[in-house]
Design a protein around this motif. Structure first.
Motif, PDB file in Angstrom:
ATOM      1  N   GLU A 114       0.921  -1.257   0.086  1.00  0.00           N
ATOM      2  CA  GLU A 114       0.125  -0.092  -0.086  1.00  0.00           C
ATOM      3  C   GLU A 114       0.667   1.150  -0.047  1.00  0.00           C
ATOM      4  O   GLU A 114       1.953   1.395   0.758  1.00  0.00           O
ATOM      5  N   VAL A 115       0.574   2.142  -0.901  1.00  0.00           N
ATOM      6  CA  VAL A 115       1.297   3.430  -0.899  1.00  0.00           C
ATOM      7  C   VAL A 115       0.387   4.720  -0.489  1.00  0.00           C
ATOM      8  O   VAL A 115      -0.397   4.826  -1.234  1.00  0.00           O
ATOM      9  N   THR A 116       0.729   5.125   0.695  1.00  0.00           N
ATOM     10  CA  THR A 116      -0.170   5.931   1.077  1.00  0.00           C
ATOM     11  C   THR A 116       0.412   7.511   1.131  1.00  0.00           C
ATOM     12  O   THR A 116      -0.338   8.530   1.392  1.00  0.00           O
ATOM     13  N   ARG A 117       1.821   7.413   0.855  1.00  0.00           N
ATOM     14  CA  ARG A 117       2.624   8.833   0.783  1.00  0.00           C
ATOM     15  C   ARG A 117       3.556   8.865  -0.510  1.00  0.00           C
ATOM     16  O   ARG A 117       4.327   7.732  -0.242  1.00  0.00           O
ATOM     17  N   VAL A 118       3.734   9.797  -1.299  1.00  0.00           N
ATOM     18  CA  VAL A 118       4.803   9.889  -2.159  1.00  0.00           C
ATOM     19  C   VAL A 118       5.414  11.188  -2.075  1.00  0.00           C
ATOM     20  O   VAL A 118       4.925  12.277  -1.834  1.00  0.00           O
ATOM     21  N   LEU A 119       6.960  11.357  -1.967  1.00  0.00           N
ATOM     22  CA  LEU A 119       7.754  12.372  -2.026  1.00  0.00           C
ATOM     23  C   LEU A 119       8.220  12.762  -3.321  1.00  0.00           C
ATOM     24  O   LEU A 119       8.882  11.553  -3.871  1.00  0.00           O
ATOM     25  N   ASP A 120       7.972  13.621  -4.050  1.00  0.00           N
ATOM     26  CA  ASP A 120       8.717  14.262  -5.232  1.00  0.00           C
ATOM     27  C   ASP A 120       9.678  15.142  -4.800  1.00  0.00           C
ATOM     28  O   ASP A 120       9.110  16.580  -4.684  1.00  0.00           O
ATOM     29  N   LEU A 121      10.949  14.862  -4.775  1.00  0.00           N
ATOM     30  CA  LEU A 121      12.138  15.585  -4.417  1.00  0.00           C
ATOM     31  C   LEU A 121      12.723  16.457  -5.434  1.00  0.00           C
ATOM     32  O   LEU A 121      13.246  15.880  -6.179  1.00  0.00           O
ATOM     33  N   GLY A 122      12.479  17.764  -5.593  1.00  0.00           N
ATOM     34  CA  GLY A 122      12.957  18.606  -6.560  1.00  0.00           C
ATOM     35  C   GLY A 122      11.683  18.613  -7.719  1.00  0.00           C
ATOM     36  O   GLY A 122      11.868  18.358  -8.658  1.00  0.00           O
ATOM     37  N   SER A 123      10.541  18.712  -7.402  1.00  0.00           N
ATOM     38  CA  SER A 123       9.429  18.487  -8.225  1.00  0.00           C
ATOM     39  C   SER A 123       9.370  19.617  -9.313  1.00  0.00           C
ATOM     40  O   SER A 123       8.720  19.644 -10.320  1.00  0.00           O
ATOM     41  N   GLY A 124       9.985  20.663  -9.090  1.00  0.00           N
ATOM     42  CA  GLY A 124       9.796  21.794 -10.062  1.00  0.00           C
ATOM     43  C   GLY A 124       8.281  22.272 -10.281  1.00  0.00           C
ATOM     44  O   GLY A 124       7.648  22.245  -9.097  1.00  0.00           O
ATOM     45  N   PRO A 125       7.967  22.511 -11.311  1.00  0.00           N
ATOM     46  CA  PRO A 125       6.486  23.097 -11.727  1.00  0.00           C
ATOM     47  C   PRO A 125       5.417  21.940 -11.627  1.00  0.00           C
ATOM     48  O   PRO A 125       4.396  22.135 -11.569  1.00  0.00           O
ATOM     49  N   GLY A 126       5.734  20.480 -11.129  1.00  0.00           N
ATOM     50  CA  GLY A 126       4.999  19.606 -10.777  1.00  0.00           C
ATOM     51  C   GLY A 126       4.308  18.643 -11.782  1.00  0.00           C
ATOM     52  O   GLY A 126       3.342  18.020 -11.524  1.00  0.00           O
ATOM     53  N   VAL A 127       4.920  18.846 -12.864  1.00  0.00           N
ATOM     54  CA  VAL A 127       4.298  17.806 -13.832  1.00  0.00           C
ATOM     55  C   VAL A 127       4.570  16.343 -13.413  1.00  0.00           C
ATOM     56  O   VAL A 127       3.665  15.620 -13.650  1.00  0.00           O
ATOM     57  N   SER A 128       5.667  16.380 -12.801  1.00  0.00           N
ATOM     58  CA  SER A 128       6.057  14.550 -12.372  1.00  0.00           C
ATOM     59  C   SER A 128       5.228  14.291 -11.424  1.00  0.00           C
ATOM     60  O   SER A 128       4.636  13.377 -10.950  1.00  0.00           O
ATOM     61  N   THR A 129       4.852  15.367 -10.433  1.00  0.00           N
ATOM     62  CA  THR A 129       3.920  15.093  -9.284  1.00  0.00           C
ATOM     63  C   THR A 129       2.606  14.599  -9.661  1.00  0.00           C
ATOM     64  O   THR A 129       1.985  13.763  -9.057  1.00  0.00           O
ATOM     65  N   THR A 130       2.132  15.383 -10.632  1.00  0.00           N
ATOM     66  CA  THR A 130       0.692  14.858 -10.989  1.00  0.00           C
ATOM     67  C   THR A 130       0.579  13.456 -11.479  1.00  0.00           C
ATOM     68  O   THR A 130      -0.379  12.660 -11.453  1.00  0.00           O
ATOM     69  N   ALA A 131       1.964  13.080 -12.306  1.00  0.00           N
ATOM     70  CA  ALA A 131       1.879  11.839 -13.068  1.00  0.00           C
ATOM     71  C   ALA A 131       1.794  10.864 -11.844  1.00  0.00           C
ATOM     72  O   ALA A 131       1.291   9.866 -11.897  1.00  0.00           O
ATOM     73  N   LEU A 132       2.687  11.090 -10.727  1.00  0.00           N
ATOM     74  CA  LEU A 132       2.790  10.371  -9.745  1.00  0.00           C
ATOM     75  C   LEU A 132       1.303  10.066  -8.970  1.00  0.00           C
ATOM     76  O   LEU A 132       0.779   9.040  -8.494  1.00  0.00           O
ATOM     77  N   ALA A 133       0.911  11.282  -8.730  1.00  0.00           N
ATOM     78  CA  ALA A 133      -0.725  11.338  -8.019  1.00  0.00           C
ATOM     79  C   ALA A 133      -1.747  10.435  -8.764  1.00  0.00           C
ATOM     80  O   ALA A 133      -2.496   9.759  -8.147  1.00  0.00           O
ATOM     81  N   HIS A 134      -1.696  10.578 -10.222  1.00  0.00           N
ATOM     82  CA  HIS A 134      -2.664   9.994 -10.975  1.00  0.00           C
ATOM     83  C   HIS A 134      -2.555   8.181 -10.893  1.00  0.00           C
ATOM     84  O   HIS A 134      -3.200   7.381 -10.939  1.00  0.00           O
ATOM     85  N   ALA A 135      -0.957   7.856 -10.737  1.00  0.00           N
ATOM     86  CA  ALA A 135      -0.588   6.566 -10.613  1.00  0.00           C
ATOM     87  C   ALA A 135      -0.991   5.912  -9.217  1.00  0.00           C
ATOM     88  O   ALA A 135      -1.247   4.756  -9.194  1.00  0.00           O
ATOM     89  N   PHE A 136      -0.943   6.924  -8.403  1.00  0.00           N
ATOM     90  CA  PHE A 136      -1.116   6.338  -6.862  1.00  0.00           C
ATOM     91  C   PHE A 136      -2.275   7.074  -6.302  1.00  0.00           C
ATOM     92  O   PHE A 136      -2.202   7.917  -5.398  1.00  0.00           O
TER      93      PHE A 136
END
Length: 310
Positions: A68-90
């Motif tokens: 179970e993945v309840t928390r994801v850290l995007d370290l050095g996220s910049g403008p958040g494009v990778s953050t949203t991709a991760l949020a959709h996947a989890f």
């Protein structure tokens, strides 16, 4: 931290409290980019790589298996494009965009709102790696082109690993293959312009790293560095980003921006012939300029290394 591009074009990756992008316009050798000023470039480049980010996030989802993945850290996220991709996947996780540039975190919040993810994405201002212990722990940590902007890469990975929960996965995006956007012979100057830009960028990159606080030369064997951080490697994958010619206007504008930063940041390194070629490529009225010529493309390969905390 800000993931950013590397080299003088701001193209190597993103960064640290503040970070990624290499040598951009006007920066002296070794200077870190102004991430806020590069915000539009960073977001546009990340958007060109959305298919890669989605594919990588899906791979990470498979890699975590039944955990179970309840928390994801995007370290050095910049403008958040990778953050949203991760949020959709989890979809069951809180995903945290971590960066030191307020303007980039604001872009991450705006993107999350546009994609209907505002309730699941939060932002944290932090300097990497020093502030990582204050961020709490997570089952998945993603960091993109950040580690190479930190003086002691081995120590930084150790700090990131300590923020993993048992069974958690650390995913490190570092290097790959240089981006290509022009044929070897473009009918201007000497053939092989991009190879010479690559060489000049590598010299810039070496100078940049040498001037980082706490710089420690490290063999960049990423799986071995993950082992040294106390983790067990779970595989590396390389993803292709392939936008074929003729490019759309947005991608063309991005390529032009890269070349403009090369022209400014490497002016003291390149010879007169190559500078003249760049000037022609940057001439928006010329049919040989990148905004008008039909042979401009965007091709790159990005490698992600993963390891688990057992």
């Amino acid at each position: 931290m800000t993931p950013h591009p590397n080299g003088p074009d701001g193209a190597h990756g993103h960064g640290h409290g503040h970070t990624h992008g290499h040598g951009h316009g006007g920066d002296p050798a070794g200077a870190e980019p102004d991430w806020e000023a590069l915000a539009e470039h960073l977001e546009r480049e990340a958007e060109l790589g959305v298919p890669f980010l989605e594919e990588a996030a899906a791979w990470l989802h498979d890699l975590t298996g039944s955990r179970e993945v309840t928390r994801v850290l995007d370290l050095g996220s910049g403008p958040g494009v990778s953050t949203t991709a991760l949020a959709h996947a989890f979809p069951g996780a809180e995903t945290v965009a971590v960066d030191s540039a307020p303007g980039l975190l604001e872009r991450a919040r705006a993107r999350a709102a546009r994609e209907g993810l505002a309730s699941r994405i939060t932002t944290r201002s932090a300097e990497l790696p020093d502030d990582v212990p204050d961020l709490g722990t997570a089952e998945l940590i993603w960091t993109s082109n950040v580690v190479h902007h930190l003086g002691d890469q081995r120590a930084a990975l150790g700090t990131f690993a300590e923020a993993l929960r048992p069974g958690g996965v650390l995913a490190v995006r570092e290097r790959g293959l240089p981006t290509r956007y022009l044929p070897r012979d473009i009918g201007l100057g000497r053939p092989g312009l991009q190879a010479r830009l690559d060489a000049a960028e590598e010299d810039w990159f070496t100078a940049m790293r040498a001037e980082l606080p706490g710089h420690t030369r490290t063999v960049e064997d990423w799986p071995a560095l993950l082992v040294a951080a106390g983790l067990t490697p779970t595989g590396s994958r390389t993803f292709l980003t392939d936008h074929q010619a003729p490019l759309d206007p947005v991608a063309r504008a991005h390529v032009r921006g890269r070349l403009e930063r090369f022209r400014t940041g490497l002016a003291d390194t390149l010879d007169a012939d190559d500078l003249a070629t760049l000037d022609t490529l940057l001439d928006d009225t010329s049919p040989e300029g990148v905004l008008r010529r039909p042979d401009v493309f965007f091709l790159t390969a990005t490698t992600v290394h993963t390891a688990v905390r057992t």
